[in-house]
Design a protein around this motif. Sequence first.
Motif, PDB file in Angstrom:
ATOM      1  N   CYS A   1       0.830  -1.212   0.000  1.00 14.05           N
ATOM      2  CA  CYS A   1       0.000   0.000   0.000  1.00 14.05           C
ATOM      3  C   CYS A   1       0.859   1.255   0.000  1.00 14.05           C
ATOM      4  O   CYS A   1       0.568   2.225  -0.711  1.00 14.05           O
ATOM      5  N   SER A   2       1.922   1.253   0.802  1.00 18.50           N
ATOM      6  CA  SER A   2       2.811   2.420   0.838  1.00 18.50           C
ATOM      7  C   SER A   2       3.533   2.614  -0.485  1.00 18.50           C
ATOM      8  O   SER A   2       3.715   3.755  -0.950  1.00 18.50           O
ATOM      9  N   LEU A   3       3.958   1.520  -1.114  1.00 18.33           N
ATOM     10  CA  LEU A   3       4.623   1.623  -2.419  1.00 18.33           C
ATOM     11  C   LEU A   3       3.697   2.250  -3.457  1.00 18.33           C
ATOM     12  O   LEU A   3       4.114   3.108  -4.252  1.00 18.33           O
ATOM     13  N   LEU A   4       2.449   1.820  -3.459  1.00 14.90           N
ATOM     14  CA  LEU A   4       1.486   2.386  -4.419  1.00 14.90           C
ATOM     15  C   LEU A   4       1.194   3.840  -4.110  1.00 14.90           C
ATOM     16  O   LEU A   4       1.131   4.687  -5.013  1.00 14.90           O
ATOM     17  N   LYS A   5       0.998   4.147  -2.847  1.00  8.37           N
ATOM     18  CA  LYS A   5       0.679   5.530  -2.464  1.00  8.37           C
ATOM     19  C   LYS A   5       1.831   6.472  -2.784  1.00  8.37           C
ATOM     20  O   LYS A   5       1.625   7.589  -3.271  1.00  8.37           O
ATOM     21  N   ASN A   6       3.071   6.049  -2.528  1.00  4.69           N
ATOM     22  CA  ASN A   6       4.233   6.894  -2.789  1.00  4.69           C
ATOM     23  C   ASN A   6       4.559   6.990  -4.277  1.00  4.69           C
ATOM     24  O   ASN A   6       5.299   7.898  -4.693  1.00  4.69           O
ATOM     25  N   ALA A   7       4.019   6.066  -5.082  1.00  6.44           N
ATOM     26  CA  ALA A   7       4.241   6.139  -6.525  1.00  6.44           C
ATOM     27  C   ALA A   7       3.297   7.144  -7.193  1.00  6.44           C
ATOM     28  O   ALA A   7       3.605   7.656  -8.279  1.00  6.44           O
ATOM     29  N   LEU A   8       2.165   7.428  -6.549  1.00  9.85           N
ATOM     30  CA  LEU A   8       1.166   8.299  -7.178  1.00  9.85           C
ATOM     31  C   LEU A   8       1.686   9.716  -7.460  1.00  9.85           C
ATOM     32  O   LEU A   8       1.426  10.249  -8.546  1.00  9.85           O
ATOM     33  N   PRO A   9       2.402  10.376  -6.536  1.00 10.86           N
ATOM     34  CA  PRO A   9       2.945  11.708  -6.868  1.00 10.86           C
ATOM     35  C   PRO A   9       3.878  11.680  -8.075  1.00 10.86           C
ATOM     36  O   PRO A   9       3.908  12.629  -8.870  1.00 10.86           O
ATOM     37  N   LEU A  10       4.640  10.585  -8.216  1.00 11.62           N
ATOM     38  CA  LEU A  10       5.527  10.467  -9.368  1.00 11.62           C
ATOM     39  C   LEU A  10       4.729  10.308 -10.660  1.00 11.62           C
ATOM     40  O   LEU A  10       5.083  10.875 -11.701  1.00 11.62           O
ATOM     41  N   LEU A  11       3.661   9.534 -10.600  1.00 14.01           N
ATOM     42  CA  LEU A  11       2.805   9.367 -11.778  1.00 14.01           C
ATOM     43  C   LEU A  11       2.156  10.687 -12.172  1.00 14.01           C
ATOM     44  O   LEU A  11       2.010  10.987 -13.368  1.00 14.01           O
ATOM     45  N   ARG A  12       1.773  11.478 -11.192  1.00 12.42           N
ATOM     46  CA  ARG A  12       1.123  12.765 -11.484  1.00 12.42           C
ATOM     47  C   ARG A  12       2.116  13.784 -12.041  1.00 12.42           C
ATOM     48  O   ARG A  12       1.721  14.779 -12.640  1.00 12.42           O
ATOM     49  N   LYS A  13       3.416  13.513 -11.815  1.00  9.27           N
ATOM     50  CA  LYS A  13       4.456  14.355 -12.416  1.00  9.27           C
ATOM     51  C   LYS A  13       4.857  13.841 -13.795  1.00  9.27           C
ATOM     52  O   LYS A  13       5.881  14.236 -14.343  1.00  9.27           O
ATOM     53  N   LYS A  14       4.037  12.923 -14.324  1.00 13.44           N
ATOM     54  CA  LYS A  14       4.220  12.368 -15.671  1.00 13.44           C
ATOM     55  C   LYS A  14       5.455  11.492 -15.804  1.00 13.44           C
ATOM     56  O   LYS A  14       6.010  11.327 -16.892  1.00 13.44           O
ATOM     57  N   ILE A  15       5.907  10.910 -14.681  1.00 14.84           N
ATOM     58  CA  ILE A  15       6.965   9.901 -14.763  1.00 14.84           C
ATOM     59  C   ILE A  15       6.311   8.593 -15.176  1.00 14.84           C
ATOM     60  O   ILE A  15       5.323   8.163 -14.583  1.00 14.84           O
ATOM     61  N   HIS A  16       6.841   7.946 -16.181  1.00 17.12           N
ATOM     62  CA  HIS A  16       6.191   6.770 -16.749  1.00 17.12           C
ATOM     63  C   HIS A  16       6.185   5.609 -15.744  1.00 17.12           C
ATOM     64  O   HIS A  16       7.167   5.407 -15.008  1.00 17.12           O
ATOM     65  N   PRO A  17       5.085   4.839 -15.699  1.00 17.57           N
ATOM     66  CA  PRO A  17       5.013   3.702 -14.767  1.00 17.57           C
ATOM     67  C   PRO A  17       6.152   2.701 -14.927  1.00 17.57           C
ATOM     68  O   PRO A  17       6.587   2.097 -13.934  1.00 17.57           O
ATOM     69  N   SER A  18       6.646   2.503 -16.156  1.00 19.07           N
ATOM     70  CA  SER A  18       7.735   1.540 -16.352  1.00 19.07           C
ATOM     71  C   SER A  18       9.019   2.016 -15.675  1.00 19.07           C
ATOM     72  O   SER A  18       9.826   1.196 -15.217  1.00 19.07           O
ATOM     73  N   VAL A  19       9.219   3.337 -15.614  1.00 19.94           N
ATOM     74  CA  VAL A  19      10.392   3.889 -14.924  1.00 19.94           C
ATOM     75  C   VAL A  19      10.278   3.629 -13.423  1.00 19.94           C
ATOM     76  O   VAL A  19      11.242   3.219 -12.761  1.00 19.94           O
ATOM     77  N   ILE A  20       9.089   3.880 -12.879  1.00 18.82           N
ATOM     78  CA  ILE A  20       8.866   3.622 -11.447  1.00 18.82           C
ATOM     79  C   ILE A  20       9.019   2.136 -11.146  1.00 18.82           C
ATOM     80  O   ILE A  20       9.639   1.745 -10.146  1.00 18.82           O
ATOM     81  N   ALA A  21       8.462   1.298 -12.019  1.00 23.28           N
ATOM     82  CA  ALA A  21       8.557  -0.145 -11.828  1.00 23.28           C
ATOM     83  C   ALA A  21      10.017  -0.601 -11.839  1.00 23.28           C
ATOM     84  O   ALA A  21      10.425  -1.424 -11.007  1.00 23.28           O
ATOM     85  N   HIS A  22      10.813  -0.022 -12.751  1.00 21.27           N
ATOM     86  CA  HIS A  22      12.234  -0.373 -12.800  1.00 21.27           C
ATOM     87  C   HIS A  22      12.946   0.072 -11.528  1.00 21.27           C
ATOM     88  O   HIS A  22      13.782  -0.661 -10.971  1.00 21.27           O
ATOM     89  N   GLY A  23      12.604   1.260 -11.052  1.00 18.93           N
ATOM     90  CA  GLY A  23      13.189   1.742  -9.802  1.00 18.93           C
ATOM     91  C   GLY A  23      12.823   0.860  -8.620  1.00 18.93           C
ATOM     92  O   GLY A  23      13.664   0.578  -7.745  1.00 18.93           O
ATOM     93  N   TYR A  24      11.579   0.406  -8.594  1.00 21.43           N
ATOM     94  CA  TYR A  24      11.145  -0.488  -7.521  1.00 21.43           C
ATOM     95  C   TYR A  24      11.857  -1.840  -7.611  1.00 21.43           C
ATOM     96  O   TYR A  24      12.200  -2.438  -6.582  1.00 21.43           O
ATOM     97  N   GLU A  25      12.077  -2.323  -8.822  1.00 24.34           N
ATOM     98  CA  GLU A  25      12.790  -3.591  -8.983  1.00 24.34           C
ATOM     99  C   GLU A  25      14.236  -3.466  -8.495  1.00 24.34           C
ATOM    100  O   GLU A  25      14.753  -4.371  -7.823  1.00 24.34           O
ATOM    101  N   LEU A  26      14.874  -2.337  -8.821  1.00 27.49           N
ATOM    102  CA  LEU A  26      16.226  -2.098  -8.324  1.00 27.49           C
ATOM    103  C   LEU A  26      16.239  -2.033  -6.798  1.00 27.49           C
ATOM    104  O   LEU A  26      17.129  -2.589  -6.144  1.00 27.49           O
ATOM    105  N   SER A  27      15.236  -1.366  -6.241  1.00 27.94           N
ATOM    106  CA  SER A  27      15.149  -1.233  -4.777  1.00 27.94           C
ATOM    107  C   SER A  27      14.945  -2.584  -4.120  1.00 27.94           C
ATOM    108  O   SER A  27      15.565  -2.894  -3.089  1.00 27.94           O
ATOM    109  N   MET A  28      14.078  -3.384  -4.710  1.00 29.29           N
ATOM    110  CA  MET A  28      13.827  -4.709  -4.148  1.00 29.29           C
ATOM    111  C   MET A  28      15.104  -5.552  -4.164  1.00 29.29           C
ATOM    112  O   MET A  28      15.425  -6.228  -3.177  1.00 29.29           O
ATOM    113  N   GLY A  29      15.830  -5.507  -5.272  1.00 32.86           N
ATOM    114  CA  GLY A  29      17.067  -6.266  -5.360  1.00 32.86           C
ATOM    115  C   GLY A  29      18.085  -5.827  -4.329  1.00 32.86           C
ATOM    116  O   GLY A  29      18.728  -6.665  -3.678  1.00 32.86           O
ATOM    117  N   LYS A  30      18.234  -4.499  -4.159  1.00 31.72           N
ATOM    118  CA  LYS A  30      19.189  -3.993  -3.177  1.00 31.72           C
ATOM    119  C   LYS A  30      18.748  -4.318  -1.752  1.00 31.72           C
ATOM    120  O   LYS A  30      19.567  -4.710  -0.906  1.00 31.72           O
TER     121      LYS A  30
END
Length: 527
Positions: A111-140
Amino acid sequence: MTFSPQVEDAFIRQIRERVAVDGPVEDDQLLFHIETMVTDIRQMLASSFGPCGMNKLVYDPVGDVHMTSDGKTIIKEIDILHPVAVSLKRLGQSMNKSCGDGTKTALLLACSLLKNALPLLRKKIHPSVIAHGYELSMGKAYEMLEYICEEADDEMIRAGVKSAAFAKGITEDQADRIADAMYAAVCKLNAMVGDSYLDLEQNVKVMKKVGSPDVISIAGVILDETPARDDMPKFIDSPRVLLLRNDIKVTSNYVNPQHFVKIDGLDTAFEFKKARMQAALSYASKIAESGANLVFCEGEMDSAIEEVLSQKKILVYKRLKMKDMEYVSNATGADFMKIHDDVADMALSLGHADSIHVEKKRYETFAYLRVSDQPVTTVLIHEPMKYGLGKIEEAADDALNNAALLLKNPYVVTGAGGTEYFLARSLRIYAHTLSGKEQLAVLAFADSMEEIAKTLAKNIGMDVIDAMIDLSARQEEGIDARLDVSRHVIGNDPIVYDCATVKKYALVAATETAINILRVDEILLKK
């Protein structure tokens, strides 16, 4: 069956209210739907997180009331069919199936991941970019979990099991007793099965009763049942066990299809009684000839048969729950039979136990069926207050699952928010090594990890800002710090550990769920 158009329309409206979607949803409206669902679910779960979390009273349509702080129970009982809510409910189900614990942690993180992604989406950052960032974060984060987890000794494993039980809001004394009982039970079972698969549902029976605080664990099965007759044996050494399906009743030609006895005279009455006793003697003799002296019957048993078996010193239990019959079968090796089977087949199907002891305790009758050479254990927990039995059951379930996981993979991490805050700090440092917009997604991921520690601090009653500052300062000094129910940030003494396997599962499952939802660009309503 057909319904009138008015009934069908009312039914469709009711379903759509639960789904909360009237038509196609996309763009800003889609973001609003995601934000609404994750905010509501997170608020509902956050206040019940940790040992000081609040309870929820769930009132279902049939009038049953569930008082619980258990994440999997809360998410299961909520009556929402919105696609986002359904995805999160499936996350909870997968955590429960794979670990038996960590449901709330995974849901809060998702829930927190989705909620914190919403401001980025509203700034027109593409979902695939956010998804890639989350994948990097999960790996680290996974890499850091591997780095900080410790191989656990017996004391550390027991601390992890106690932490799982204590998180359900029970007292520390109760958590100690439950942790000791569950850890000892799983250790014994694990030694017996060796490298084989240990099925906790089939091998461990947990019972809860009202009474003075106590935990009893035996190798075998405890039944809260009364023998068929009071004059039957109360103790049998090395019993030979017979399991019978269905009712065992005498049938007679004097009974018509409407079950009325056609007695038209005194002679008929005597003949009926004689025929009934002969049939009862036949059934009882068949059971005795099989060699059984302990009988568990799924259905009802004719009183005449009970009387004959009692005279033969055979102990009988009737009207048993099928689940209890299965536990007895697993413990003794007995196969299920029917009264009409051959005596030779019955003899071959008998199970064996060390002893059975019938005892009356706290106004209830219990049967202790002890079996030392089979991997079946029963844990009987007494709790003074009836309303606390639900929490005891949840605590015992989580303690049992964590004990099994920790014995299989004995690695632990610091509990009570210490690990989540450390991962958040590590991810913020990692974010500055990245270039591009993925850095923003990694920072959002770090904020989401920190939210778990903040939620725990808030529920304990601490000032959240002060708690995070103290955690940061102590971890900067290299201290293995955590939150404590005393409302202080302390080093990990006394030790509080969480199962590293559960943390890893929660991290991966929550991240993948959030990424899958972020990749949705439209909700379609099938007509």
